[in-house]
Design a protein around this motif. Sequence first.
Motif, PDB file in Angstrom:
ATOM      1  N   ASN A   5     -27.070  -0.980  59.383  1.00 33.41           N
ATOM      2  CA  ASN A   5     -26.530   0.220  58.945  1.00 33.41           C
ATOM      3  C   ASN A   5     -26.330   1.453  59.680  1.00 33.41           C
ATOM      4  N   LEU A   6     -26.887   1.133  61.078  1.00 29.19           N
ATOM      5  CA  LEU A   6     -27.186   2.348  62.064  1.00 29.19           C
ATOM      6  C   LEU A   6     -25.830   3.146  62.364  1.00 29.19           C
ATOM      7  N   PHE A   7     -24.832   2.306  62.111  1.00 36.22           N
ATOM      8  CA  PHE A   7     -23.460   3.078  62.542  1.00 36.22           C
ATOM      9  C   PHE A   7     -22.793   3.541  61.117  1.00 36.22           C
ATOM     10  N   MET A  29     -33.472  16.503  57.899  1.00 40.93           N
ATOM     11  CA  MET A  29     -33.105  16.915  59.342  1.00 40.93           C
ATOM     12  C   MET A  29     -31.806  16.549  59.794  1.00 40.93           C
ATOM     13  N   GLY A  30     -31.495  15.274  59.417  1.00 39.03           N
ATOM     14  CA  GLY A  30     -30.479  14.430  59.767  1.00 39.03           C
ATOM     15  C   GLY A  30     -29.059  14.473  58.823  1.00 39.03           C
ATOM     16  N   THR A  31     -27.954  14.307  59.644  1.00 39.50           N
ATOM     17  CA  THR A  31     -26.730  14.027  58.771  1.00 39.50           C
ATOM     18  C   THR A  31     -26.352  12.702  58.540  1.00 39.50           C
ATOM     19  N   GLY A  32     -26.650  11.767  59.521  1.00 40.01           N
ATOM     20  CA  GLY A  32     -26.339  10.392  59.499  1.00 40.01           C
ATOM     21  C   GLY A  32     -24.964  10.124  59.984  1.00 40.01           C
ATOM     22  N   LEU A  33     -24.674  11.351  60.863  1.00 35.46           N
ATOM     23  CA  LEU A  33     -23.066  11.295  61.103  1.00 35.46           C
ATOM     24  C   LEU A  33     -22.834  11.109  62.771  1.00 35.46           C
ATOM     25  N   GLY A  34     -24.008  11.231  63.319  1.00 36.66           N
ATOM     26  CA  GLY A  34     -23.921  11.147  64.791  1.00 36.66           C
ATOM     27  C   GLY A  34     -23.516   9.843  65.329  1.00 36.66           C
ATOM     28  N   LEU A  35     -24.087   8.655  65.073  1.00 32.97           N
ATOM     29  CA  LEU A  35     -23.932   7.648  65.328  1.00 32.97           C
ATOM     30  C   LEU A  35     -22.415   6.999  65.085  1.00 32.97           C
ATOM     31  N   SER A  36     -21.946   7.317  63.739  1.00 28.69           N
ATOM     32  CA  SER A  36     -20.718   6.931  63.213  1.00 28.69           C
ATOM     33  C   SER A  36     -19.485   7.554  64.097  1.00 28.69           C
ATOM     34  N   ILE A  37     -19.840   8.939  64.392  1.00 21.74           N
ATOM     35  CA  ILE A  37     -18.730   9.666  65.034  1.00 21.74           C
ATOM     36  C   ILE A  37     -18.482   9.071  66.147  1.00 21.74           C
ATOM     37  N   THR A  67     -29.322   7.750  57.705  1.00 15.10           N
ATOM     38  CA  THR A  67     -30.371   8.630  58.431  1.00 15.10           C
ATOM     39  C   THR A  67     -31.515   8.248  57.906  1.00 15.10           C
ATOM     40  N   THR A  68     -32.713   8.408  58.793  1.00 17.84           N
ATOM     41  CA  THR A  68     -34.179   8.136  58.391  1.00 17.84           C
ATOM     42  C   THR A  68     -34.792   9.516  58.701  1.00 17.84           C
ATOM     43  N   LYS A  69     -33.835  10.489  58.827  1.00 19.44           N
ATOM     44  CA  LYS A  69     -34.573  11.871  59.249  1.00 19.44           C
ATOM     45  C   LYS A  69     -34.656  12.918  57.967  1.00 19.44           C
ATOM     46  N   LYS A  70     -34.234  12.217  56.824  1.00 18.99           N
ATOM     47  CA  LYS A  70     -34.534  13.187  55.628  1.00 18.99           C
ATOM     48  C   LYS A  70     -33.486  14.561  55.639  1.00 18.99           C
ATOM     49  N   ARG A 104     -31.896   4.619  77.242  1.00 18.83           N
ATOM     50  CA  ARG A 104     -33.084   3.950  76.718  1.00 18.83           C
ATOM     51  C   ARG A 104     -34.280   4.710  76.637  1.00 18.83           C
ATOM     52  N   ASP A 105     -34.805   4.870  75.065  1.00 25.58           N
ATOM     53  CA  ASP A 105     -36.062   5.802  75.035  1.00 25.58           C
ATOM     54  C   ASP A 105     -37.346   4.711  75.107  1.00 25.58           C
ATOM     55  N   THR A 106     -38.556   5.403  75.065  1.00 30.20           N
ATOM     56  CA  THR A 106     -39.615   4.586  74.714  1.00 30.20           C
ATOM     57  C   THR A 106     -40.277   4.959  73.487  1.00 30.20           C
ATOM     58  N   GLY A 107     -39.427   5.382  72.497  1.00 30.84           N
ATOM     59  CA  GLY A 107     -39.866   5.951  71.132  1.00 30.84           C
ATOM     60  C   GLY A 107     -40.181   4.874  70.204  1.00 30.84           C
ATOM     61  N   HIS A 108     -40.347   5.131  68.933  1.00 28.90           N
ATOM     62  CA  HIS A 108     -40.706   4.470  67.841  1.00 28.90           C
ATOM     63  C   HIS A 108     -39.936   3.063  67.489  1.00 28.90           C
ATOM     64  N   GLY A 109     -38.742   3.061  67.720  1.00 29.18           N
ATOM     65  CA  GLY A 109     -37.864   2.091  67.813  1.00 29.18           C
ATOM     66  C   GLY A 109     -37.273   1.836  66.564  1.00 29.18           C
ATOM     67  N   ILE A 110     -36.269   0.967  66.028  1.00 30.22           N
ATOM     68  CA  ILE A 110     -35.639   0.762  64.915  1.00 30.22           C
ATOM     69  C   ILE A 110     -36.282  -0.508  64.150  1.00 30.22           C
ATOM     70  N   THR A 115     -30.003  13.269  72.038  1.00 30.27           N
ATOM     71  CA  THR A 115     -30.489  13.877  70.684  1.00 30.27           C
ATOM     72  C   THR A 115     -31.499  12.651  69.966  1.00 30.27           C
ATOM     73  N   ASN A 116     -30.701  11.802  69.816  1.00 27.41           N
ATOM     74  CA  ASN A 116     -31.327  10.563  68.827  1.00 27.41           C
ATOM     75  C   ASN A 116     -32.675  10.020  69.541  1.00 27.41           C
ATOM     76  N   ALA A 117     -32.640   9.813  70.880  1.00 27.73           N
ATOM     77  CA  ALA A 117     -33.560   9.531  71.790  1.00 27.73           C
ATOM     78  C   ALA A 117     -34.701  10.603  71.813  1.00 27.73           C
ATOM     79  N   ILE A 118     -34.329  11.609  71.755  1.00 24.05           N
ATOM     80  CA  ILE A 118     -35.541  12.824  71.949  1.00 24.05           C
ATOM     81  C   ILE A 118     -36.112  12.765  70.745  1.00 24.05           C
ATOM     82  N   GLU A 130     -32.614   0.743  73.229  1.00 21.23           N
ATOM     83  CA  GLU A 130     -31.635   1.049  74.133  1.00 21.23           C
ATOM     84  C   GLU A 130     -30.217   1.129  73.487  1.00 21.23           C
ATOM     85  N   PHE A 131     -29.164   1.929  73.630  1.00 21.82           N
ATOM     86  CA  PHE A 131     -28.005   2.161  73.104  1.00 21.82           C
ATOM     87  C   PHE A 131     -27.236   1.831  74.384  1.00 21.82           C
ATOM     88  N   ILE A 132     -26.065   1.018  74.179  1.00 21.56           N
ATOM     89  CA  ILE A 132     -25.158   0.730  75.306  1.00 21.56           C
ATOM     90  C   ILE A 132     -23.924   1.148  75.209  1.00 21.56           C
TER      91      ILE A 132
HETATM   92  P1  ADP Z   1     -29.100  11.489  62.557  1.00 23.56           P
HETATM   93  O1  ADP Z   1     -29.502  11.608  63.673  1.00 23.56           O
HETATM   94  O2  ADP Z   1     -28.742  12.762  61.922  1.00 23.56           O
HETATM   95  O3  ADP Z   1     -29.875  11.029  61.577  1.00 23.56           O
HETATM   96  P2  ADP Z   1     -27.467   9.609  63.658  1.00 23.56           P
HETATM   97  O4  ADP Z   1     -26.195   8.740  62.941  1.00 23.56           O
HETATM   98  O5  ADP Z   1     -27.294  10.138  64.878  1.00 23.56           O
HETATM   99  O6  ADP Z   1     -27.677  10.524  62.323  1.00 23.56           O
HETATM  100  O7  ADP Z   1     -28.523   8.559  63.325  1.00 23.56           O
HETATM  101  C1  ADP Z   1     -28.717   7.743  62.363  1.00 23.56           C
HETATM  102  C2  ADP Z   1     -30.024   7.227  62.571  1.00 23.56           C
HETATM  103  O8  ADP Z   1     -30.298   6.285  63.648  1.00 23.56           O
HETATM  104  C3  ADP Z   1     -31.231   8.293  62.609  1.00 23.56           C
HETATM  105  O9  ADP Z   1     -31.709   8.959  61.493  1.00 23.56           O
HETATM  106  C4  ADP Z   1     -32.205   7.132  63.422  1.00 23.56           C
HETATM  107  O10 ADP Z   1     -33.043   6.592  62.166  1.00 23.56           O
HETATM  108  C5  ADP Z   1     -31.635   6.204  63.819  1.00 23.56           C
HETATM  109  N1  ADP Z   1     -31.639   6.249  65.358  1.00 23.56           N
HETATM  110  C6  ADP Z   1     -30.692   6.923  66.164  1.00 23.56           C
HETATM  111  N2  ADP Z   1     -31.072   6.801  67.389  1.00 23.56           N
HETATM  112  C7  ADP Z   1     -32.299   6.530  67.458  1.00 23.56           C
HETATM  113  C8  ADP Z   1     -33.343   6.247  68.663  1.00 23.56           C
HETATM  114  N3  ADP Z   1     -32.984   6.442  69.803  1.00 23.56           N
HETATM  115  N4  ADP Z   1     -34.422   5.693  68.408  1.00 23.56           N
HETATM  116  C9  ADP Z   1     -34.740   5.512  66.980  1.00 23.56           C
HETATM  117  N5  ADP Z   1     -34.017   5.561  65.903  1.00 23.56           N
HETATM  118  C10 ADP Z   1     -32.453   6.192  66.328  1.00 23.56           C
END
Ligand code: ADP
Length: 687
Positions: A622-624, A634-642, A629-632, A609-615, A580-583, A665-667
Motif C-alpha cells: 500500500n506504500l505507493f 503528521m502525514g498526508t500519504g501523498l509523498g510517495l504516490s506523487i 500514511t502511518t503518521k496520523k 537507505r536508512d536504519t530506521g524502524h522499517g516497514i 524526509t521519510n527516512a528522517i 531502502e528506496f531505489i
Molecule cells: P507521509 O510521509 O505523509 O506519510 P508518504 O507517501 O511519503 O506520506 O509515506 C507513506 C508512508 O510510507 C509513511 O506514512 C510511512 O509509513 C511509510 N514510509 C515511507 N518512507 C519510509 C521510511 N524510510 N521508513 C519507514 N516508513 C516509511
Amino acid sequence: MPAVGPASLSPAALLRRYRASLRAKLVSIVIAPLLVALLALLLIMGLWGDRAFQALLAYKVNSDLLVAHEYFEHMVRGVEDRVLQEARSHALVAGLGRGNAMPAILADARRTHGLDFLQLLDPQGRLLAAAPAGAGADPAAWRIVSSAAAGRAAAATDAWSAAQLAAVSAELARRAQVALRPTANAVPTDKTLETRGMVVHAAAPVFDEAGTLVAVLHGGTLLNNNLGFIDTINALVYQPESLPRGSQGTATLFLDDTRIATNVRLFHGERALGTRVSRQVRDKVLLRGEKWLDLAFVVNDWYMSAYEPITDSRGQRIGMLYVGYLAKPISQAKDLALGVLVGLFLLLGVAGALFSLLWARRVFAPMARMVGTMRALEAGNTGARVGPVGSEDELGQLAGQFDQLLSDLQQRNAQLKDWADSLDRKVAERTRELEESNADLRAARQQLITSEKLAVAGQLTAGVAHEVNNPIAVIQGNLDVAREILGPAAEPVRHELRLIDEQVRRIQQLTSRLLQFVRPEAYAGNMERLDVGEVAAGCVDLVQHMLKGASIRVELDCLATRQVRISRSELQQVVVNLLTNAIHAMPEGGTLTLGTRDWDGQGVTLHVRDTGHGIREEDLPNLFNPFFTTKKQMGTGLGLSISYALVERYGGRITVESAVGQGAEFIVWLREDGAAPAQAEAGGGVP
Ligand code: ADP
C-alpha cells in the motif's frame, strides 16, 4: 554354498534342494531311464533267468536219464547176448544128448555169465534142467520163453512174484526181499515187505546140429538189492567233475514205487532201500506213463530229478528208473552269481551317478557362477561379474554374454544417471527462471494497480482541489481586508489571525500539491541532463533543518557515472520526499545513506537507505497508494504516490526493500534518455 547341517538332510529339505538344482534334475533325467532299465533287466533276469535255469537243469537231468536208460537197455541186451551165446555153445548142444551132464553144464555157464539162474526147457516150456537146481515155476508163462520156443530170442524186464522167485531158488527169493520204510508224501500202504523181484531175463532157442529146435534156454538176473548195477549207472551218469562242488548224483531203480536198488542215502548214511516215491511222481510216471523232469523231494532233500517208467514184457508199467542230483548247491551257485551281478549293477549304478553328478557340476559351473553373480548384484555389488569360466560350450558362452550384458547395462545406467542429473539441473534452472519472471510479473501487476489507483485518485482530487481553492482564496482575501480595516485594532487577535493565515497557507499548499499530483506538467521545469548524485547531495541541504537535533549521520555513496534527462525540480522533489521519510523513520537517530549506481546500460539508480524502524510486510503493497500514511495527523500519504507518479512519467519506477527493525531502502530507477513525460494521463509508462 549354504552350509549343510543335519537339519538340511531331512526329506523335505532334500526335496527343496533338489527342486532348486538344475544339475540334480538333469542328472536324474539321465540316470532315471538307466535305473529303470537296470531294474527291469534284473527283474527279467530274476524271472526269465530262473525259468531258463530250471529248464537248463531239466535238460541236464533228462540227458542224465538218457544215459541211464541206455545203460539199462545195454544191460538187458547183455543178458540176452549171454543167454543167446550159451544157447549156441557147443558144450550145451553136445550136452543135450547126455541128460545127466546138463545141471553141471548150466551151473558152469551161470557162473561164467554172471547170471542168477539158467534154465533149460523143452520146446513146450517144460523144465529139463536148471541152475541153481529148482523146480522152476511154469517158465513157459513168460512171453520171452514162448518167443524163443518159436525160434526167436528175446529179453525183458519182469516183476516176479515171491513164489516165482522161490521156485527158482529160496536164496533168490530171500535176496529179493526189501523191507518197506515209512515215507512221508508216499501213497499210504499196509505192506511192510516187498517180496517181489524185478528180474531182467532172456530166452533163446537151442538148435541141434541138424538145425532143429530142441530146447529153450532161459536165464536172468535179479535187480532187487543189486547195488553194483545201480552204482555203475550212477558212476556212468555222474562222472567226476560233471556236477558243481557240493552237489551229488543219485540213481535208483523202483519196483512199483519202492526203491529196490539205490545209492540215495538216508540221514545216517544207509542206503534208502525200501523208501518209496512221492504220490505226485508215482501218479505221473507210474499211472500216466509220463516222464518226470523237475525238482522232487527225494528222501530228505530236493533233487533235480528224472523218472521214467519201466515196462515189462506185457507192456505193463512195473517200476521206474530214476537219476537226479542235489539242486541246492547249483541254485546256491546261481543265487550267488545273481547276487554278485545285482551288487555289481548297483555298485556301477552308484558310481555312475556320482560320476555324473561330479561331471554335471563341472558342466554347470558357469551357471552356478552366474547365480552367484546375480546374488552379488542383488546385494548391491554392481561391479560383480562371472569372469572367465574355462568352458567353451553354450553355458560358457552364456556366462560371457551375461558379463557383456552386465557391462552394457552398467554403462547405460551411468548414462541414464547423467541424463537424469542434467534434467534435474535444467528443471531447477527453469524453475528459478520461472520464479524470477513470476516475481517480475507480480511487480508489474502491482505497478499497474498502483497506476490505476493513482489515475482514479487524481481525478477525484482535481475536483476537490478546485472546489477548495476558491473558498480559500475568498477566506485569504477577506482576512487580508479585515486586517487592513482593523489596523492596530487587530493587535489583540494578531495571534489568532496568524494561525488562520498559517492554516490557510497549509490548505493552499495541500491543494497545489494535489493539483501538482494531478497535472504535474503544469509544475514541471525544463528537462536537462543531470548528474543524479550531485542533485541528490544538494537536496541534503534542503532538509538540513530536519536533521538538526536528530542524531542522524548522512553518508554519500554516489558512484554512478552516467547522467539522466529529467526536470531538476521534479528530481529534487522526489529526493526530498524520500529523505524526509527516512528522517521520520529514525526518531532515535541512525545512518542515512544516499547513493547512486549505473543501471546496466539503461540509466542510473538512486538509493536512499536508512536504519530506521522499517516497514511492516502488510504495509508494503500500500506504500505507493495516495493517502496511505502511518503518521496520523503528521502525514498526508501523498509523498510517495506523487514521487512515483513523477518518476513513472519519465519511464522509471521506485522499488522498496524493508523489514520491521531492519531499516528501509528506496531505489529510484531513472532512464538515461528520460522519455518525455506523458501529457494527458497521470499514470502510464510503467517499464
Ligand atoms: P507521509 O510521509 O505523509 O506519510 P508518504 O507517501 O511519503 O506520506 O509515506 C507513506 C508512508 O510510507 C509513511 O506514512 C510511512 O509509513 C511509510 N514510509 C515511507 N518512507 C519510509 C521510511 N524510510 N521508513 C519507514 N516508513 C516509511
